[in-house]
Write an enzyme that holds these catalytic residues in place. Structure first.
Site, short mmCIF file in Angstrom:
data_model
loop_
_atom_site.label_atom_id
_atom_site.label_comp_id
_atom_site.label_asym_id
_atom_site.label_seq_id
_atom_site.Cartn_x
_atom_site.Cartn_y
_atom_site.Cartn_z
N HIS A 123 -2.50 -7.48 2.29
CA HIS A 123 -2.47 -8.11 3.61
C HIS A 123 -3.55 -7.59 4.56
O HIS A 123 -3.70 -8.09 5.66
CB HIS A 123 -1.08 -7.96 4.26
CG HIS A 123 -0.77 -6.59 4.76
ND1 HIS A 123 -0.75 -6.26 6.09
CD2 HIS A 123 -0.49 -5.45 4.09
CE1 HIS A 123 -0.46 -4.99 6.23
NE2 HIS A 123 -0.28 -4.48 5.03
N GLN A 163 -7.66 0.84 3.59
CA GLN A 163 -8.59 0.28 4.59
C GLN A 163 -9.98 0.02 4.01
O GLN A 163 -10.81 -0.61 4.65
CB GLN A 163 -8.73 1.22 5.80
CG GLN A 163 -7.48 1.34 6.64
CD GLN A 163 -7.13 0.06 7.38
OE1 GLN A 163 -7.91 -0.89 7.46
NE2 GLN A 163 -5.92 0.01 7.92
N GLY A 195 0.80 -1.22 0.00
CA GLY A 195 0.00 0.00 0.00
C GLY A 195 0.83 1.27 0.00
O GLY A 195 0.57 2.20 -0.76
N CYS A 255 0.90 1.86 12.51
CA CYS A 255 1.99 2.55 11.82
C CYS A 255 2.50 3.75 12.60
O CYS A 255 3.61 4.20 12.39
CB CYS A 255 1.56 3.00 10.44
SG CYS A 255 1.30 1.60 9.35
N ASN A 258 -7.88 5.04 8.78
CA ASN A 258 -7.39 3.83 9.42
C ASN A 258 -7.52 3.83 10.94
O ASN A 258 -7.45 2.80 11.57
CB ASN A 258 -5.93 3.58 9.03
CG ASN A 258 -5.04 4.76 9.35
OD1 ASN A 258 -5.32 5.89 8.94
ND2 ASN A 258 -3.98 4.53 10.09
N THR A 291 11.12 -8.09 -11.09
CA THR A 291 10.45 -9.37 -11.23
C THR A 291 9.25 -9.44 -10.29
O THR A 291 9.34 -9.07 -9.12
CB THR A 291 11.43 -10.52 -10.93
OG1 THR A 291 12.50 -10.43 -11.86
CG2 THR A 291 10.77 -11.87 -11.04
#
Lengths: 383, 386
Positions: free
Chosen positions: A200, A178, A70, A325, A148, A236
């Site tokens: 996630h 969120q 994110g 966070c 959030n 990749t």
């Protein structure tokens, strides 16, 4: 006993997701850029995942770009939009952004005029003010769709209308990290240019995110390398992560309404019981459809949120103070202050956030322990 | 280039009856410091301790670790060879070439020390002979016995050791040669420095950490653990005791005046520390107190706190300024960890206006409201050893 109520920080992967990923690690481990059939096999799977991810917001598959998460999506989008700015330009955001947007805007304060639109007591953007702030030189408006920390949902329809009516060239970026998979988003209905989300938070693996870029919008690349993801996110591909993300989306697409209804009713149950059982508490989240189904922010008077978190972890219950966070940064109440939370309550905030694995059976045990812990902490602190 | 380190100690400690145990402790400390390296040998050759590695590429990292072992004064990275004249000649030439390839050398001097008197050539003659060999093989180079750019040392023992560089270390005495003390380790800047300073004098250090979980975070425990590991690089492995004193804080809050909280809590900490010390044959406590730094570190507060127990408290930082403590903390590598922002138990229960001039009679009177023995025992049973 383990009751995980910190699903807005991250979630446990669902078993189907893990299965899908293991298959990639064990069998389809090729590089999609390879010319041989092992490359082709995995390329097909990535395209299938892209469709699943797109479907959640009703986007076209070719409008979805896979990223490393994110925060990376927000960075690629915002820096991409602002590639050619000069000092006469300005950009707008809110005071209740996640650090992955807020700190980008802080970074740009040195270069251009950065404006912060106010929010009301519930965390909703003040549309009148927004209209005043947007002018002919506004390059970008970015806002968080579901906050959030307390889960307020912004009005996508009104905000995009206000912005584009005032200046049709202004780009709109939405941080939907969120919101994605938790509230209904039909991206076709709104003139959103870019939107960021993450795997996630919806029981997919960590280290993979998505960025929607409208087919009408072009952004400059800020990462250089091969031509993967059309050069927007070279390197990749994280193939097991992307496939896992796709599976997580399929599981939500299957049963979206049942999924969110459960969250809403669990949230309401928690809210009712907490209010009934404990004195001097404030619910910071909106309970109607202005609030996200899975986030409940509660503040207790005369408590330190961090202490309550430790009390609860002791009995196997995992909640969060504010948001993960920023919770390691001491006394960081930037977002709660923005919704004018009472000073006596500010430090005593926890966030209960729900996920797929939560059940009704857990509620009683959780409430009982919150009640017990709050009383104990208050007794000690007040003495 | 080098395959052994020759270690020098302060001469004074090498004398007397203690020499054997001194050297043994030192060898143990060196082995512990180098436990992560393969193919290491610590050996003695005619009164000197050497560290040998079969992996020359590890040498720089080994030196960094050995520099931190207390009790060593100088390290000489050396080449260990057979004491055969031709072999010595070849290796000195090689070393000379190695050094001159790195920096400009105009003058040099050879020192020979012959501990093995059976070696057929006398030291002076041997130095002259090797010096002649250098002059023969290298251009634009002269001997200067007074102020040479480069000195090469040839030490002839049961083997021969050739070196040129001498590296300064932290000094001190080997851990374990001077008893054992218990360090009251908080998450702050001062206490790790205090532990380091006492350990440097040869003292084995155990550490004790007080917390008030769940009023403090488990991350605070991790931080203290990390600090113990960091000073462990000097002090050897530290046994860390962790004790929960939440019940004590509760009792103080319930029964005593807020302004006395810090003094009372500190007195409890001392009692618990004393109990651990007595049960583990530890002679003294160590704290990171520095005179006047905070309310509990005034002359009067320290006196009242110390009054709670019988065993002595070492306070190596007592006369240092904060800036001086920070400087040591940076040098020993604990500073960055110390300033991480997790609450330690002091901040949650700290009174708004703590006493700075407590009177012992008054504090003792307050303590009459508390069941001291029971509280100490209760806390003692929360002990975890990390």
């Amino acid at each position: 006993m383990e009751i995980y109520l910190d699903n807005s920080s991250t979630t446990k992967v669902r078993p189907e997701v893990l299965e899908g990923m293991i298959e990639i690690y064990e069998k389809d481990y090729g590089n999609p850029s390879s010319l041989h059939s092992k490359g082709l096999e995995i390329e097909k799977k990535i395209n299938t995942a892209r469709m699943s991810v797109a479907k959640i917001i009703n986007a076209k598959a070719n409008e979805i770009y896979f990223t490393g998460g994110g925060t990376e999506s927000n960075n690629i989008a915002i820096f991409g939009h602002l590639y050619n700015i000069n000092e006469k330009h300005n950009i707008i955001t809110t005071k209740i952004e996640h650090p992955s947007v807020y700190n980008i805007y802080k970074h740009f304060e040195e270069k251009i005029n950065v404006k912060y639109v106010d929010t009301d007591k519930t965390g909703k953007i003040n549309l009148n003010e927004l209209e005043k702030l947007v002018d002919e030189n506004t390059v970008l408006v970015s806002f968080i769709l579901v906050n959030n920390e307390f889960g307020t949902i912004q009005d996508l329809n009104e905000i995009t209308k206000v912005v584009k009516n005032k200046n049709s060239r202004t780009k709109i970026h939405v941080d939907a990290i969120q919101a994605y998979g938790k509230i209904e988003i039909d991206i076709r209905k709104y003139p959103v240019d870019t939107m960021a989300f993450s795997s996630h938070k919806i029981h997919g693996p960590k280290g993979v995110g998505g960025l929607y870029i409208s087919s009408d919008c072009k952004i400059n690349s800020i990462i250089f390398g091969g031509n993967q993801e059309n050069g927007i996110r070279p390197g990749t591909e994280n193939t097991p992560g992307i496939v896992g993300f796709g599976v997580a989306c399929d599981l939500i697409n299957e049963d979206f309404n049942k999924y969110t209804e459960k969250f809403y009713s669990l949230k309401k149950l928690y809210c009712d019981k907490l209010t009934k059982e404990i004195d001097d508490i404030k619910i910071n989240s909106q309970l109607d459809n202005n609030g996200a189904p899975h986030i409940l922010s509660v503040s207790f008077k005369d408590i330190k949120g961090e202490i309550l978190v430790h009390y609860l972890e002791n009995v196997g219950i995992y909640v969060s103070t504010g948001s993960a966070c920023s919770s390691k940064a001491k006394n960081n109440y930037r977002i709660l202050e923005a919704i004018n939370l009472d000073k006596d309550y500010l430090g005593g905030t926890i966030r209960i956030s729900l996920g797929y694995f939560n059940t009704y059976d857990e509620v009683e045990y959780v409430i009982e322990n919150i009640k017990k812990s709050v009383h104990e902490i208050r007794d000690i602190i007040k003495l | 280039m080098y395959n052994v380190l020759a270690l020098s100690f302060g001469e004074i400690f090498l004398k007397g009856k203690n020499r054997g145990s001194f050297e043994q402790k030192l060898a143990e400390q060196i082995k512990f410091a180098l436990k992560d390296f393969k193919n290491i040998r610590v050996f003695k050759d005619q009164g000197k301790i050497f560290v040998e590695t079969q992996r020359k590429e590890d040498m720089d990292d080994i030196i960094e670790k050995v520099k931190k072992v207390f009790g060593i004064v100088l390290i000489s990275p050396s080449i260990k060879i057979e004491k055969d004249v031709e072999t010595i000649k070849e290796n000195v030439k090689e070393l000379f070439e190695y050094i001159t390839s790195k920096k400009e050398i105009k003058t040099f001097k050879i020192h020979t020390k012959r501990s093995d008197k059976s070696f057929p050539i006398k030291s002076m003659d041997f130095s002259a002979m090797i010096g002649g060999e250098i002059l023969k093989n290298f251009d634009n180079i002269k001997v200067d016995v007074h102020n040479p750019d480069l000195e090469i040392y040839i030490d002839i023992k049961s083997k021969c050791y050739i070196s040129s560089e001498k590296i300064k270390t932290v000094g001190g005495l080997p851990i374990g040669t001077n008893g054992k003390a218990l360090l009251l380790l908080s998450g702050g800047i001062d206490s790790p420095v205090a532990g380091y300073m006492i350990a440097k004098r040869g003292v084995e250090v155990d550490a004790l950490y007080f917390h008030t979980y769940p009023f403090t975070s488990e991350r605070a425990n991790e931080k203290v653990k990390k600090l113990a590991e960091l000073i462990g690089e000097y002090c050897g492995k530290i046994k860390l005791y962790s004790i929960n004193i939440l019940e004590i804080h509760k009792a103080i809050k319930e029964n005593c005046k807020e302004e006395e909280t810090t003094i009372l809590a500190r007195r409890f900490m001392m009692r618990i520390a004393e109990k651990i010390a007595k049960e583990n044959d530890i002679d003294m406590l160590i704290t990171g107190e520095s005179l006047g730094q905070v309310a509990s570190q005034t002359m009067k507060s320290m006196a009242v706190i110390e009054n709670a127990i019988d065993i002595p408290i070492l306070k190596p930082l007592v006369g240092l300024d904060k800036t001086e403590i920070i400087e040591i903390s940076r040098n020993i590598g604990t500073y960055e960890t110390s300033i991480l922002p997790y609450d330690d138990c002091c901040s949650v229960f700290a009174p708004k206006h703590p006493l700075t001039k407590p009177k012992i009679e008054r504090i003792k009177k307050s303590e009459e409201n508390l069941n001291i023995e029971e509280l100490v025992n209760k806390a003692y049973f929360t002990m975890e050893i990390i």
